[in-house]
Design a protein around this motif. Structure first.
Motif, PDB file in Angstrom:
ATOM      1  N   GLY A   1       0.804  -1.212   0.000  1.00 55.92           N
ATOM      2  CA  GLY A   1       0.000   0.000   0.000  1.00 55.92           C
ATOM      3  C   GLY A   1       0.835   1.260   0.000  1.00 55.92           C
ATOM      4  O   GLY A   1       1.987   1.264  -0.423  1.00 55.92           O
ATOM      5  N   ASN A  42       2.234   3.223   2.274  1.00 60.19           N
ATOM      6  CA  ASN A  42       3.381   3.599   3.098  1.00 60.19           C
ATOM      7  C   ASN A  42       4.668   3.029   2.515  1.00 60.19           C
ATOM      8  O   ASN A  42       5.664   2.869   3.153  1.00 60.19           O
ATOM      9  CB  ASN A  42       3.203   3.141   4.547  1.00 60.19           C
ATOM     10  N   ASN A  43       4.605   2.758   1.231  1.00 60.98           N
ATOM     11  CA  ASN A  43       5.711   2.082   0.585  1.00 60.98           C
ATOM     12  C   ASN A  43       6.242   2.911  -0.576  1.00 60.98           C
ATOM     13  O   ASN A  43       6.859   2.410  -1.485  1.00 60.98           O
ATOM     14  CB  ASN A  43       5.208   0.733   0.065  1.00 60.98           C
ATOM     15  N   ASP A  44       5.945   4.209  -0.542  1.00 63.24           N
ATOM     16  CA  ASP A  44       6.319   5.035  -1.679  1.00 63.24           C
ATOM     17  C   ASP A  44       7.760   5.492  -1.614  1.00 63.24           C
ATOM     18  O   ASP A  44       8.045   6.651  -1.408  1.00 63.24           O
ATOM     19  CB  ASP A  44       5.421   6.271  -1.737  1.00 63.24           C
ATOM     20  N   HIS A  68       8.142   9.311  -1.015  1.00 61.33           N
ATOM     21  CA  HIS A  68       6.973  10.157  -1.252  1.00 61.33           C
ATOM     22  C   HIS A  68       6.778  11.068  -0.069  1.00 61.33           C
ATOM     23  O   HIS A  68       6.739  10.618   1.073  1.00 61.33           O
ATOM     24  CB  HIS A  68       5.745   9.267  -1.456  1.00 61.33           C
ATOM     25  N   ASP A 112       2.955  -2.055   4.618  1.00 62.62           N
ATOM     26  CA  ASP A 112       1.613  -2.607   4.774  1.00 62.62           C
ATOM     27  C   ASP A 112       1.051  -3.043   3.428  1.00 62.62           C
ATOM     28  O   ASP A 112       1.476  -2.571   2.391  1.00 62.62           O
ATOM     29  CB  ASP A 112       0.669  -1.547   5.346  1.00 62.62           C
ATOM     30  N   LEU A 113       0.051  -3.912   3.494  1.00 66.87           N
ATOM     31  CA  LEU A 113      -0.681  -4.260   2.284  1.00 66.87           C
ATOM     32  C   LEU A 113      -1.619  -3.120   1.915  1.00 66.87           C
ATOM     33  O   LEU A 113      -2.036  -2.348   2.767  1.00 66.87           O
ATOM     34  CB  LEU A 113      -1.522  -5.519   2.515  1.00 66.87           C
ATOM     35  N   ASP A 114      -1.955  -3.060   0.655  1.00 65.34           N
ATOM     36  CA  ASP A 114      -2.983  -2.129   0.202  1.00 65.34           C
ATOM     37  C   ASP A 114      -4.334  -2.729   0.582  1.00 65.34           C
ATOM     38  O   ASP A 114      -4.713  -3.788   0.087  1.00 65.34           O
ATOM     39  CB  ASP A 114      -2.860  -1.965  -1.319  1.00 65.34           C
TER      40      ASP A 114
END
Lengths: 365, 519
Positions: free
Chosen positions: A57, A59-61, B406, B462-464
């Motif tokens: 998701g 928080n992995n950017d 990001h 985390d997973l999406d």
């Protein structure tokens, strides 16, 4: 030659257009449809279908890049080898496309509804578009950059090129010319009147949404229908006609009286565009916060009695607003629901714009 | 169109093959064919194969590739299939120098396919196999309807990434009898926790009643684990479903096809950087050393630099691969390896390492220790182990790598750091498991109700959630009983459930049943 993949491709196109496999519609990706206004180029994503799978998701950017940037420097959006790996998640690739091409893509799914041949002289128009290159042609169409490159290459390869005194001389065989294709496009007399609420209750965000939507409607119409006339009206409590530039830029304040705009539109139509000669399209953008109930009633009366009989379409687009009731949407849908030429949509975020435009111009309506 | 190679190109291919063999590349026989860009787009959409089963996603890929080509955003130069013989395609309207470069590049890929350990278990008759798959799926479509089969394939594709790339290298599943036997033996060997103590202190330090209680608890646990199904959590979710999901024969057959293809492609994902780096290293070496003619030089340079170009903020696997291989070659030629070098943390010393000891007539290229080292690297490593072992601070510095992130405040990507450890960690994270989350089947009979319990092994990200919820729905179509996923979201263990009608999420605590196997 018929490729085996055409079958798969057709099937994919049908899914995108919603003809088959409705269950996949919700996984359609289209991302940002809207580019920068005022530049010639905008980027649009290629349509894709993103079937669900377990993935990381937000928080992995993060990722690793390469270059001279210092810590704290911002990169262009979407740069870098993202965590998506190499194979997956690249369905959404940004492609730089010109406005024309984008309108073409939109056009696959949209049509100006209920357009009728009106007026005298316009059925089709010819237009030349420069789309390719060829080896021969008039000098005025010489593609300088390409010709130059070929000449340079030839000179380098044959050892004639001297970097200290670069002098490139074209030969006959170096020269490349632009070539054109003649495109026939149907023409009808049509006028689009845009009306925008610029009152104080419309925040910057709302105005931005409205502008984007109007911009896209405008871009698409101009591309697909030659000889379309556009008129622009802005209003708060009073309405005024403005030019295109102003329409997309203007910032105003004040209260809202929607009927003022309708009245001006009516004047405009009566003066210049007779319904027998013209296809008339009327669009109104607002946050739906009219000043009074009575004004809303007056709007409906105006529409029903004077405007709608001559209109091909009245499109009402309402943006969500922090202030106000947004009641005008209900007024329009309730009072005018029996009118076939009335379409009302709501736009809350940028994502809705595409759907709204589609609703206005759904092909084959 | 006729795909046979014209004589002049075929001749070049033979010539280049000889040079490649001279440089000790070892590859399967390679068949070159030429194609138009349209055909190339098709083949590329099919993952390199001439035949695939009918599915819209190939059409989607084809459209993307065609648009890409049309807008001049990139063209497919080379395409090669891991097969024996290897098949490779050349774009018909390329210049001769491009053909040569591609051919050299392809031989190196073939060498990599043949010799890299991670490819050792792949099917080398995959072209035939893919065609068989296509025929089988067409037959099922005739019998059961296109839509139904396609829908099923969609479902399987949602789970396609749930495989275990290492599984080809391990014994798939121990027979259940053996598991029990081993558990029993262990049980007898290990009588609970016993602390070392002198004899006269023993009954105080290891009180007998405590021992008995612990032993009893252990026995109960073992008892429970005996019925665990699968006996240990397994990553090959597709394999588990294939064995145990209630599928019709034809449904299971399609699942087997999807799974087989996923396993076939897995090593290519695991070795992207190395594979492309290796191929680029060799096309560059072969072209500049043996093949290029003077008039081809400019075009070659343009295209070579085009493939290796890195834009600011971007990482090109070709570039990273070739540079790292060259760095390794150089290090092994100059003695910059081994414990003494690794232990040295004085950057100045490291920079000059080996310079003073360099023999006058050092061998480079063929036969040099560096060259031998990279041949060894191409045989044994995958991207993760490759970067883990050979990425050095000097390399990161020279290549100007940085980590970006990001920034939620501005919504842009921002450069965070140039710290070696951070960058390495980030790279490894991106490459590990092909940037896919680790999902395990923990219990196939959760709550003794035949429900499926999966778990995500949290490794930092985390997973999406939205995707996970939808994926569970797809999973339910196969399992046909409620499905669960244990995942950590914002440091909170959550159990996602889809019971066939609605999705739910709940915080995991002791009030919930535990799966049989420990995770």
């Amino acid at each position: 030659m018929i490729l085996q993949i055409n079958h798969d491709h057709q099937r994919f196109r049908k899914i995108v257009k919603g003809k088959i496999r409705d269950d996949l519609r919700k996984f359609l990706t289209r991302g940002e449809l809207l580019g920068r206004e005022g530049h010639k180029y905008i980027s649009i994503p290629v349509r894709g279908i993103d079937t669900p799978h377990f993935r990381y998701g937000d928080n992995n950017d993060s990722g690793v890049g390469k270059g001279d940037a210092k810590a704290g420097d911002a990169l262009g959006d979407g740069d870098g080898m993202g965590p998506g790996g190499e194979q997956e998640g690249r369905h959404l690739m940004e492609v730089e496309v010109s406005l024309d091409e984008l309108a073409e893509i939109l056009g696959e799914e949209l049509k100006l509804p209920r357009i009728r041949p009106k007026g005298k002289h316009r059925i089709t128009a010819e237009r030349d578009r420069y789309v390719g290159i060829r080896q021969s042609g008039p000098e005025s169409l010489r593609h300088f950059k390409r010709s130059f490159r070929r000449a340079l290459r030839r000179q380098m390869m044959s050892g004639l090129y001297n970097p200290d005194a670069p002098r490139i001389i074209f030969e006959r065989r170096d020269k490349i010319y632009r070539s054109w294709k003649t495109v026939l496009s149907p023409q009808s007399n049509a006028v689009i009147i845009y009306m925008m609420d610029v009152s104080g209750s419309m925040g910057d965000e709302q105005k931005e949404l409205v502008r984007l939507e109007a911009f896209w409607i405008d871009a698409w119409l101009r591309k697909n229908y030659q000889g379309i006339e556009s008129r622009y009206i802005v209003h708060d409590v009073r309405a005024a006609e403005v030019d295109r530039e102003t329409f997309f830029r203007i910032r105003e304040d004040g209260g809202t009286r929607i009927s003022s705009a309708f009245r001006l539109a009516r004047e405009l139509i009566d003066k210049t565009y007779t319904a027998s000669e013209w296809n008339i399209y009327l669009f109104h953008f607002s946050d739906g916060d009219n000043s009074s109930e009575s004004d809303s009633r007056e709007c409906c009366a105006l529409l029903r009695q004077h405007l709608l009989p001559g209109l091909n379409l009245f499109g009402y687009c309402q943006v969500a607003s922090a202030y106000g009731s947004g009641n005008f949407f209900n007024v329009v849908t309730e009072q005018l629901s029996s009118q076939e030429a009335v379409i009302a949509t709501r736009v809350n975020t940028k994502d809705d714009i595409y759907d709204s435009i589609k609703k206005f111009f759904a092909a084959g309506r | 169109m006729n795909r046979r190679l014209p004589a002049d190109i075929a001749e070049q291919a033979d010539r280049i093959a000889e040079f490649a063999r001279l440089e000790s590349l070892d590859f399967y026989p390679t068949v070159f064919e030429q194609m138009t860009s349209e055909e190339m787009s098709q083949v590329a959409a099919y993952g390199g194969f001439p035949q695939r089963y009918p599915h819209w996603r190939f059409g989607m890929e084809y459209e993307r590739l065609r648009k890409q080509h049309r807008y001049g955003l990139g063209r497919i130069y080379e395409m090669v299939i891991n097969n024996n013989p290897c098949y490779a395609y050349l774009l018909v309207d390329n210049m001769m120098v491009d053909h040569k470069t591609v051919i050299a590049h392809v031989y190196a890929h073939c060498d990599f396919f043949k010799n890299n350990y991670w490819f050792s278990k792949t099917n080398r008759r995959m072209i035939d196999e893919m065609a068989n798959h296509a025929t089988r799926i067409r037959r099922y479509m005739d019998r059961h309807g296109v839509e139904r089969v396609e829908r099923l394939i969609d479902t399987y594709l949602s789970l396609e990434n749930l495989i275990d790339p290492h599984s080809a290298f391990m014994l798939r599943e121990r027979p259940r009898g053996e598991v029990r036997r081993r558990a029993r033996e262990e049980d007898e060997r290990r009588p609970a926790t016993r602390y070392p103590a002198k004899t006269y202190m023993d009954r105080y330090i290891n009180p007998p009643e405590q021992m008995a209680r612990e032993q009893e608890e252990d026995r109960k646990k073992e008892e429970k684990a005996k019925d665990a199904f699968p006996p240990t959590p397994m990553r090959d979710v597709l394999g588990f479903l294939l064995e145990h999901a209630p599928l019709e024969d034809w449904e299971a057959d399609i699942l087997a096809i999807i799974r087989e293809e996923a396993y076939y492609f897995a090593p290519q994902g695991q070795t992207k950087i190395m594979n492309e780096g290796w191929a680029s290293y060799w096309h560059s070496t072969l072209m500049t050393r043996y093949i290029l003619t003077a008039e081809e030089l400019v075009d070659y340079c343009e295209h070579h630099s085009g493939t290796l170009a890195t834009y600011p903020g971007r990482l090109n696997p070709y570039k990273l691969g070739i540079e790292l291989l060259r760095d390794i070659e150089n290090r092994w030629n100059t003695g910059r390896f081994g414990p003494a070098y690794d232990a040295c943390d004085d950057m100045a010393v490291r920079r000059l390492w080996g310079k003073d000891k360099a023999p006058k007539h050092r061998v480079v290229g063929r036969g040099s220790p560096g060259r031998e080292k990279i041949f060894e690297v191409r045989a044994l490593y995958n991207d993760v182990t490759f970067l883990d072992e050979f990425l050095t601070p000097e390399f990161v510095d020279d290549q100007k790598l940085y980590q970006y992130r990001h920034d939620p405040a501005t919504g842009r990507m921002v450069v965070v750091t140039r710290d070696f450890e951070k960058i390495k960690q980030q790279l490894l994270f991106m490459l590990t498991n092909h940037a896919q989350p680790y999902i395990y089947v923990v219990d196939g009979n959760y709550r003794n109700r035949g429900e499926l319990y999966l778990a995500h092994k949290h490794t930092g990200a985390d997973l999406d959630v939205k995707y996970a919820v939808e994926t569970l729905k797809e999973l339910h179509r196969i399992w046909k009983r409620p499905v669960h996923l244990n995942a950590r979201i914002d440091d909170d263990p959550i159990l996602f459930t889809f019971d066939g009608e609605q999705s739910s999420q709940q915080h995991i605590d002791d009030s919930l049943d535990h799966p049989r196997a420990k995770f």
